[in-house]
Design an enzyme around this catalytic site. Structure first.
Site, mmCIF file in Angstrom:
data_model
loop_
_atom_site.group_PDB
_atom_site.id
_atom_site.type_symbol
_atom_site.label_atom_id
_atom_site.label_comp_id
_atom_site.label_asym_id
_atom_site.label_seq_id
_atom_site.Cartn_x
_atom_site.Cartn_y
_atom_site.Cartn_z
ATOM 1 N N SER A 20 -1.182 7.032 9.250
ATOM 2 C CA SER A 20 -0.485 7.751 10.305
ATOM 3 C C SER A 20 -0.017 6.752 11.356
ATOM 4 O O SER A 20 -0.769 5.876 11.777
ATOM 5 C CB SER A 20 -1.435 8.770 10.936
ATOM 6 N N GLY A 23 4.992 4.175 10.359
ATOM 7 C CA GLY A 23 6.447 4.128 10.405
ATOM 8 C C GLY A 23 7.127 4.678 9.169
ATOM 9 O O GLY A 23 8.312 4.437 8.933
ATOM 10 N N SER A 92 -0.428 10.090 1.598
ATOM 11 C CA SER A 92 -0.872 9.996 0.196
ATOM 12 C C SER A 92 -1.916 8.898 0.025
ATOM 13 O O SER A 92 -1.652 7.856 -0.573
ATOM 14 C CB SER A 92 0.314 9.784 -0.753
#
Length: 199
Positions: A20, A23, A92
């Protein structure tokens, strides 16, 4: 594998993975107009938006995270086999789920967006890392839930050391190297006016 469109024939999936605040969405959004300038059909699947619509109701257990990735992979495959370039921006975190996505999609270009953790924390305007470090957010990737870095991503980008324009150019060059863009398409994508603005 569900089957691939074939390089130079159909689309491809550019899968941005990372923590998180790394970018991922910024780069995907910057790459989109450049691929359009190259004459490609492009769709963006952002992890936050996907969770609101396609994966509503899923939590953050390993099973739910893997199911979310599988759903994104299936939709991405359907788009790519119909000639669309799909830009996926999703944390992911688990390598096995990403490998299954690669097998499902075939034409899969993994982009590991990898600034240092302290850079992600510095960019976190919502204070999510601060809350996770304080124990207020369970299962927060990179703090109290694992992130498994790719072992052989096609592109790895330290966005603390690159501008958005430099990073997107590296992705475009890799797409050309892999046969997903012609030289003339790369030139159109890189033409003045299509480059992403520096942050």
């Amino acid at each position: 594998m569900l089957g691939t469109a074939g390089k130079g024939v159909g689309g491809a999936v550019v899968w941005f993975t990372g923590l998180s605040g790394a970018g991922k969405s910024t780069l995907a959004e910057a790459l989109l107009p450049r691929l359009k300038a190259a004459g490609k059909k492009v769709e963006l699947l952002d992890g936050d938006i996907v969770r609101t619509h396609l994966s509503k109701g899923l939590g953050y257990s390993r099973e739910d995270r893997d199911l979310n990735v599988a759903r994104i992979a299936f939709v991405s495959h359907l788009l790519a086999r119909n000639g669309v370039f799909v830009l996926v921006a999703a944390i992911s975190p688990f390598r096995e789920a990403r490998d299954r996505a690669r097998a499902t999609i075939g034409d899969f270009v993994e982009v590991h967006v990898a600034p240092p953790l302290d850079e992600c924390i510095k960019r976190d305007v919502k204070g999510l890392y601060e809350r996770a470090l304080a124990g207020q957010i369970p299962q927060f990737t990179g703090v109290n839930d694992p992130y498994e870095e790719p072992l052989a991503a096609e592109v790895t980008l330290d966005t603390s050391a690159l501008t958005v324009a430099q990073a997107t150019s590296r992705i475009l060059i890799k797409l050309r190297e892999l046969g997903y863009l012609e030289e003339s398409e790369l030139a159109r994508a890189e033409a003045p006016g299509n480059a992403a603005s520096a942050p």
